[in-house]
Design a protein around this motif. Structure first.
Motif, mmCIF file in Angstrom:
data_model
loop_
_atom_site.group_PDB
_atom_site.id
_atom_site.type_symbol
_atom_site.label_atom_id
_atom_site.label_comp_id
_atom_site.label_asym_id
_atom_site.label_seq_id
_atom_site.Cartn_x
_atom_site.Cartn_y
_atom_site.Cartn_z
ATOM 1 N N GLU A 177 0.829 -1.194 0.000
ATOM 2 C CA GLU A 177 0.000 0.000 0.000
ATOM 3 C C GLU A 177 0.869 1.251 0.000
ATOM 4 N N SER A 178 0.333 2.315 -0.559
ATOM 5 C CA SER A 178 1.028 3.591 -0.539
ATOM 6 C C SER A 178 0.012 4.718 -0.602
ATOM 7 N N GLY A 179 0.465 5.906 -0.216
ATOM 8 C CA GLY A 179 -0.371 7.085 -0.395
ATOM 9 C C GLY A 179 -0.961 7.681 0.864
ATOM 10 N N GLY A 180 -0.780 7.055 1.996
ATOM 11 C CA GLY A 180 -1.314 7.639 3.217
ATOM 12 C C GLY A 180 -0.495 8.840 3.649
ATOM 13 N N GLY A 181 -0.974 9.509 4.689
ATOM 14 C CA GLY A 181 -0.233 10.640 5.208
ATOM 15 C C GLY A 181 -1.132 11.628 5.903
ATOM 16 N N LEU A 182 -0.590 12.822 6.100
ATOM 17 C CA LEU A 182 -1.310 13.907 6.773
ATOM 18 C C LEU A 182 -1.840 14.880 5.735
ATOM 19 N N TYR A 222 -10.642 -0.847 3.283
ATOM 20 C CA TYR A 222 -11.327 -0.774 4.555
ATOM 21 C C TYR A 222 -10.554 0.205 5.423
ATOM 22 N N ARG A 223 -11.190 0.649 6.485
ATOM 23 C CA ARG A 223 -10.500 1.528 7.417
ATOM 24 C C ARG A 223 -10.904 1.204 8.851
ATOM 25 N N GLN A 224 -9.996 1.562 9.746
ATOM 26 C CA GLN A 224 -10.261 1.326 11.166
ATOM 27 C C GLN A 224 -9.715 2.482 11.979
ATOM 28 N N SER A 225 -10.588 3.055 12.783
ATOM 29 C CA SER A 225 -10.204 4.122 13.707
ATOM 30 C C SER A 225 -10.068 3.525 15.103
ATOM 31 N N PRO A 226 -9.319 4.184 15.977
ATOM 32 C CA PRO A 226 -9.158 3.663 17.347
ATOM 33 C C PRO A 226 -10.502 3.445 18.025
ATOM 34 N N GLY A 227 -10.691 2.276 18.582
ATOM 35 C CA GLY A 227 -11.915 1.976 19.308
ATOM 36 C C GLY A 227 -13.090 1.599 18.436
ATOM 37 N N LYS A 228 -12.869 1.553 17.130
ATOM 38 C CA LYS A 228 -13.967 1.226 16.214
ATOM 39 C C LYS A 228 -13.643 -0.038 15.431
ATOM 40 N N GLN A 229 -14.687 -0.656 14.905
ATOM 41 C CA GLN A 229 -14.497 -1.830 14.080
ATOM 42 C C GLN A 229 -14.012 -1.429 12.696
ATOM 43 N N ARG A 230 -13.330 -2.356 12.041
ATOM 44 C CA ARG A 230 -12.915 -2.114 10.670
ATOM 45 C C ARG A 230 -14.166 -2.045 9.796
ATOM 46 N N GLU A 280 -13.062 13.094 10.349
ATOM 47 C CA GLU A 280 -13.594 11.764 10.663
ATOM 48 C C GLU A 280 -13.128 10.695 9.671
ATOM 49 N N ASP A 281 -12.446 11.085 8.624
ATOM 50 C CA ASP A 281 -11.837 10.116 7.713
ATOM 51 C C ASP A 281 -10.505 9.596 8.257
ATOM 52 N N THR A 282 -10.048 10.191 9.335
ATOM 53 C CA THR A 282 -8.791 9.748 9.938
ATOM 54 C C THR A 282 -8.902 8.303 10.392
ATOM 55 N N ALA A 283 -7.974 7.476 9.914
ATOM 56 C CA ALA A 283 -8.011 6.048 10.221
ATOM 57 C C ALA A 283 -6.808 5.372 9.582
ATOM 58 N N VAL A 284 -6.627 4.124 9.926
ATOM 59 C CA VAL A 284 -5.699 3.284 9.186
ATOM 60 C C VAL A 284 -6.503 2.621 8.068
ATOM 61 N N TYR A 285 -6.012 2.747 6.855
ATOM 62 C CA TYR A 285 -6.693 2.211 5.687
ATOM 63 C C TYR A 285 -5.986 0.934 5.238
ATOM 64 N N PHE A 286 -6.791 -0.094 5.010
ATOM 65 C CA PHE A 286 -6.270 -1.405 4.651
ATOM 66 C C PHE A 286 -6.753 -1.798 3.261
ATOM 67 N N CYS A 287 -5.824 -2.256 2.468
ATOM 68 C CA CYS A 287 -6.164 -2.835 1.175
ATOM 69 C C CYS A 287 -6.639 -4.270 1.406
ATOM 70 N N ASN A 288 -7.657 -4.667 0.671
ATOM 71 C CA ASN A 288 -8.223 -6.011 0.803
ATOM 72 C C ASN A 288 -8.479 -6.593 -0.575
ATOM 73 N N VAL A 289 -8.078 -7.840 -0.772
ATOM 74 C CA VAL A 289 -8.362 -8.504 -2.040
ATOM 75 C C VAL A 289 -8.947 -9.881 -1.767
ATOM 76 N N LYS A 290 -9.814 -10.289 -2.647
ATOM 77 C CA LYS A 290 -10.381 -11.635 -2.605
ATOM 78 C C LYS A 290 -9.919 -12.350 -3.867
ATOM 79 N N THR A 339 -2.198 1.662 5.979
ATOM 80 C CA THR A 339 -1.522 2.943 5.829
ATOM 81 C C THR A 339 -2.334 4.001 6.562
ATOM 82 N N GLN A 340 -1.645 4.818 7.320
ATOM 83 C CA GLN A 340 -2.323 5.815 8.159
ATOM 84 C C GLN A 340 -2.723 7.024 7.331
ATOM 85 N N VAL A 341 -3.961 7.424 7.493
ATOM 86 C CA VAL A 341 -4.452 8.679 6.922
ATOM 87 C C VAL A 341 -4.927 9.551 8.080
#
Length: 122
Positions: free
Chosen positions: A6-11, A37-45, A88-98, A116-118
């Motif tokens: 993954e690439s492209g995250g940041g501030l 997908y994304r996951q914020s602290p204390g929240k589900q992915r 509120e888009d702040t989160a760790v973003y995860f790439c997912n493939v099936k 990747t952290q956004v």
């Protein structure tokens, strides 16, 4: 196995844009769905967006209208363009493939990137 990079995250400031990219490599027959997908602290992915092999897309209501997911089947890549970013888009973003690993065995396996952290500042 499938390896995702993954690439492209940041501030980024609120109202800004960014593009997340993910490249899949390894030994497999085909990639069915590719998504983010994304996951914020204390929240589900949670699902952000997904695109099928044929190009059908699905978005979370929270990002619909300001995000675009796309894929390049020849390069096994998926990208997520996000505009009008909000804190509120702040989160760790995860790439997912099936993935279907073998042509002879129609089983689909799921793989995740490392994330990747956004961070969106107000």
């Amino acid at each position: 196995q499938v390896h995702l990079v993954e690439s492209g995250g940041g501030l980024v400031q609120a109202g800004g844009s960014l593009v997340l990219s993910c490249a899949a490599s390894g030994s497999f027959f085909s990639i069915n769905d590719m998504g983010w997908y994304r996951q914020s602290p204390g929240k589900q992915r949670e699902l952000v967006a997904v695109v099928t092999w044929g190009g059908d897309t699905n978005y979370a209501d929270s990002v619909k209208g300001r995000s675009t997911i796309s894929r390049d089947n020849a390069k096994n890549t998926v990208s997520l363009q996000m505009n009008s970013l909000k804190p509120e888009d702040t989160a760790v973003y995860f790439c997912n493939v099936k993935v279907q690993l073998s042509r002879l065995r129609p089983f689909v396996y799921e793989f995740w990137g490392q994330g990747t952290q956004v961070t969106v500042s107000s």
